[in-house]
Design an enzyme around this catalytic site. Structure first.
Site, short mmCIF file in Angstrom:
data_model
loop_
_atom_site.label_atom_id
_atom_site.label_comp_id
_atom_site.label_asym_id
_atom_site.label_seq_id
_atom_site.Cartn_x
_atom_site.Cartn_y
_atom_site.Cartn_z
CG ASP A 432 41.35 61.19 44.13
OD1 ASP A 432 41.63 61.81 43.08
OD2 ASP A 432 42.23 60.76 44.92
CD GLU A 435 41.35 61.18 37.14
OE1 GLU A 435 41.65 60.13 37.73
OE2 GLU A 435 41.00 62.21 37.71
CG ASP A 508 47.50 64.76 42.59
OD1 ASP A 508 46.64 65.18 43.38
OD2 ASP A 508 47.67 63.56 42.32
O1 MIG Z 1 46.94 58.31 44.07
O2 MIG Z 1 43.70 60.00 47.98
O3 MIG Z 1 44.49 64.02 43.62
O4 MIG Z 1 44.10 64.91 46.22
O5 MIG Z 1 45.02 63.26 48.32
C1 MIG Z 1 46.70 59.48 44.81
C2 MIG Z 1 45.04 60.38 47.92
C3 MIG Z 1 45.25 59.55 45.18
C4 MIG Z 1 45.02 61.83 44.42
C5 MIG Z 1 44.30 63.12 44.68
C6 MIG Z 1 44.77 63.70 45.99
C7 MIG Z 1 44.54 62.72 47.10
C8 MIG Z 1 45.26 61.41 46.80
N1 MIG Z 1 44.80 60.89 45.51
#
Ligand code: MIG
Length: 823
Positions: A432, A435, A508
């Site tokens: 995650d 980016e 999200d």
């Molecule tokens: O700033 O890890 O898209 O699926 O549950 C949020 C917490 C960070 C974003 C991800 C989401 C995940 C969440 N993450």
């Protein structure tokens, strides 16, 4: 010396590690806006002066700039431009290794142009104007420059902004481009590729998490693709600024694109996948249902969720641990309070058939007592700014540094970090925030330096590939650690080619009906952008779905290659039973359908992996010649046989469905339809319109609570009568090893044929795998005659049943060669 700013002086191999905290003040200073120099004029290519040949490459020059045209295959031609005549080192993260299949290449000179031809495509370069066009074998223009390629010097960073502008006709439409949350048809859109963390993104928001610089043009039934392999921020204009132009331009790098010939849209996608690769066969369990949540903790909670699935008999294969399983969000650690004995917990989950997937983010906490940070620091693995300061930013753990995943050494190190997690029993990894996302500033500043696999670059060049290289490191690490087991990875960010290393989810999203519609569009779009293994957060990540929305989303989710329910931390419970009845029963019914269809989906995956076909296919791909299909975005086929028409409106009890030409059967009622028009189909909440193409043989498994729960004794083969000929495929292998790469698999082709009073089905098998079951249980729907006689390989069978609707049931050996059903 090339014509780009040489960054070599920015990279010192013997970098010293500076103190962690003594440059915060300087950083502020560095962030001051740099004065930019006024407008620089665009330079256009002038007339062609000469050309040189080098095998299948041709380099044309206007005296200062050069353009290289290379034939990649009979249907793919590559174009590069060097503004000052020197090409950059040829390197790509997107491309996979592949065989160049070229029959012949001929160059011809006429008074006005040069023509480079393969048996399928001709590339014309106009001598006077340097305009480039692509023609099909009949000489019809598929795609042509509207203006000569051009460039503009970037005084601040060096290099050039590079531009390409194509003619767009009145009848032309555009598709693909990855994950854009907008209408499926991209004509009239301006889009940017710059990976961005977009929490609760809105319809039409742009850019999003992924950069897939690949579009498909469709004009009068014929398609081509343009893949611009440039990792810098890239802009697209699909007939917005001018109705008669499509343009794309990048903020740096080389203008470097591939013309991909069709003329069928599916062939364009196939060829793009040939260039950039496909996902390997996923472990079968990864095609089951996944339950996720931010976050399930402590361990008792995780166990009780898993147990509830089993008690309620709702099939599920995977449960996820989001960021709270870690100690202070430090990657590769466990929170000892919430998870005192991870091994025991994971074993317990395994015992009841659950796989566990854990999240790993790129930010590594600045903490000298934390082994990952210490290793990264000691080995100089973290990203640095242009003046040698560390790239620091706040994410979940607080102050963090970030591995440079574009450095092969860093990737190897990173891959090895998963050792303990794998040994503890973790089955999959979720990447995650890659980016990369940074709180406050959004992402890294432009001046951060990257190794770029020894091709050096600033973050301007590396930003869009950072996440892809992170998940690549993860995937390659898991591949080594798990020996002969197929890894499962899921990533948020990506660039073209990311599909070789991971599945993706769309990020999200929001619990709304609008987002359910977007989910449907985005998966179709990703699928034709080379990323078949994709899914959305079922139910919507933020906000609260009601039971109806959640159920409709589960129904769509059955037909997205990755089926995962997920929700944000501040939302109410979000498991298939959380909404009570009738939702729980309906969700169970649909998740069970997913499990029945696993052999079919697995076979579609094989067709994706081996033959480069997308798993999910939009209707426009089936019938591009029908203009209204250019805008049809609310239905698709799942594999090549099943048409899926999700319910996307609150309160709907029916919907309008378009059935493409041919004969279709309602999967639930077996009602037969002649396609080529629209129908209104009843679909109360416990149903969703699904149709099967006449002549299909759909393999189905018995419902299991998880993949491998038991060894099935039969494979169900459901066949729908056709009075024509049709073939279907069934692919089988071990399900979780790489043995299929040594040909230990079985590919079966069923050929059916119906005629007056007879229906035959032939089976051909290829490969070395032997499934454990011995029998097929056949069901044949839609037979237009009364069955009197059935023969399997010439031997009459007496045991068969026909119900009042004329549905025929019987069984046969799995090895049959020919079945004849006679009136
Ligand atoms: O700033 O890890 O898209 O699926 O549950 C949020 C917490 C960070 C974003 C991800 C989401 C995940 C969440 N993450």
């Amino acid at each position: 010396m090339d014509n780009y700013t040489d960054l070599s002086n920015m990279i010192d191999p013997e970098l010293k590690v500076s103190d962690q905290n003594d440059h915060i003040e300087e950083e502020k200073f560095l962030n001051n806006p740099i004065v930019t120099v006024g407008p620089v004029t665009k330079q256009y290519l002038k007339s062609v002066k000469n050309y040189v040949t080098d095998g299948n490459r041709f380099v044309f020059s206007d005296g200062s700039s050069k353009v290289q045209i290379s034939v990649i295959s009979d249907e793919i031609i590559r174009v590069r431009m060097a503004p000052q005549g020197t090409f950059l080192a040829d390197f790509s993260y997107a491309l996979q290794e592949f065989a160049h299949e070229i029959t012949s290449v001929v160059i011809k000179e006429t008074p006005h142009e040069y023509l480079i031809s393969t048996p399928k495509v001709t590339c014309s370069i106009a001598k006077e104007t340097f305009l480039i066009s692509f023609l099909d074998e009949k000489g019809r223009v598929m795609n042509e420059d509207a203006r000569p390629m051009h460039y503009e010097e970037n005084v601040q960073f060096g290099g050039y902004y590079v531009y390409c502008s194509k003619v767009c006709t009145d009848t032309e439409d555009f598709y693909a481009m990855g994950d854009k949350p907008t209408e499926f048809n991209l004509r009239g859109k301006r889009l940017v590729l710059w990976n961005t963390d977009t929490y609760a993104f809105a319809k039409n928001q742009d850019p999003l998490y992924r950069s897939i610089p690949f579009y498909i043009g469709l004009n009068e039934g014929r398609s081509y693709g343009i893949f611009s392999d440039n990792t810098f921020k890239t802009h697209y204009d699909f007939a917005v600024e001018r109705k008669d132009r499509t343009s794309f331009w990048s903020d740096g790098g080389e203008l470097n694109y591939y013309y991909i010939h069709g003329p069928q849209m599916i062939d364009v996608v196939k060829r793009y996948s040939h260039l950039t690769g496909t996902h390997a066969m996923p472990p079968m369990w990864a095609l089951g249902f996944h339950q996720c949540r931010w976050s399930y903790y402590p361990d008792q909670k995780v166990k009780s969720i898993a147990r509830t699935f089993r008690e309620k008999k709702i099939p599920c294969d995977a449960i996820y641990l989001d960021i709270d399983y870690m100690n202070g969000y430090r990657c590769f650690t466990w929170n000892n309070t919430y998870f005192p004995n991870p091994k025991q917990m994971l074993d317990g989950l395994q015992d009841i058939g659950f796989k566990t997937v854990v999240i790993i983010d790129p930010g590594i906490k600045v903490d000298d007592n934390y082994w990952v940070f210490k290793e990264g620091k000691a080995n100089n693995y973290f990203c640095r700014r242009c003046d040698d300061y560390f790239m620091e930013g706040n994410v979940w753990p607080g102050r963090c540094q970030f591995p440079d995943f574009t450095n092969p050494k860093v990737r190897t190190w990173w891959g090895g970090l998963f050792k303990e997690l794998v040994e503890t029993g973790v089955d999959g990894v979720w990447n995650d925030m890659n980016e990369p996302a940074v709180f406050g500033s959004g992402s890294f500043p432009d001046d951060v330096r990257h190794n770029f696999d020894h091709h050096r670059g600033s973050h301007r060049k590396a930003h869009n590939v950072y996440g892809m290289q992170m998940v690549r490191a993860t995937y390659e690490g898991l591949s080594k650690l798990q020996k002969n087991k197929r890894p499962f990875t899921i990533t948020r960010a990506g660039y073209s080619g990311v599909q070789r290393y991971s599945s993706v989810w769309t990020g999200d999203n929001v619990a709304s009906w609008e987002h359910l519609k977007l989910a449907n569009i985005m998966c179709q779009r990703l699928s034709i952008s080379g990323i078949s293994f994709c899914g959305t957060d079922i139910g919507g990540f933020t906000g609260e779905p009601d039971g109806e929305l959640f159920t409709r989303w589960i129904q769509l989710g059955v037909f997205t290659p990755l089926m995962r329910a997920h929700s944000a931390g501040d939302t109410r419970e979000r498991e298939p039973w959380s909404f009570g009845e009738p939702y729980e029963t309906i969700c169970r019914k649909f998740i069970e359908l997913r499990y029945k269809l696993l052999p079919y989906l697995y076979s579609a995956f094989w067709q994706h992996h081996k033959y480069h076909l997308p798993v999910v296919r939009p209707v426009v791909m089936l019938e591009p010649e029908i203009h209204i299909n250019h805008y049809r975005e609310d239905e698709f086929t799942f594999g090549e046989k099943i048409l899926v028409c999700p319910i996307l409106e609150a309160g709907a009890v029916n919907r309008k469905v378009y059935l493409p030409n041919g004969t279709w059967y309602n999967y639930w009622t077996q009602q037969k339809y002649k396609g080529g028009k629209e129908f209104v189909i009843s679909s109360p909440l416990d149903s969703m319109p699904i149709f099967v193409k006449a002549g299909s043989v759909i393999p189905e498994a018995p419902v299991m609570q998880y993949v491998g729960e038991f060894e099935p004794e039969v494979m169900f083969l459901k066949t729908w009568y056709t009075d024509k000929e049709a073939t279907s495929l069934l692919y089988e292998d071990h399900g979780d090893t790489f043995a299929y790469k040594q040909d230990i698999y079985l590919e079966k082709t069923f050929r059916v044929k119906g005629s007056n009073g007879s229906f035959t089905m032939e089976q051909k098998m290829e490969g070395l795998y032997t499934p454990r079951y011995e029998k097929y249980q056949h069901t044949i729907y839609g037979l237009p005659f009364k069955v009197r006689h059935i023969e399997v390989d010439g031997v009459e069978i007496k045991r068969f049943a026909i119900d009042e609707q004329g549905v025929l049931e019987f069984s046969s050996t799995k090895k049959f060669k020919k079945i004849e059903v006679l009136a």
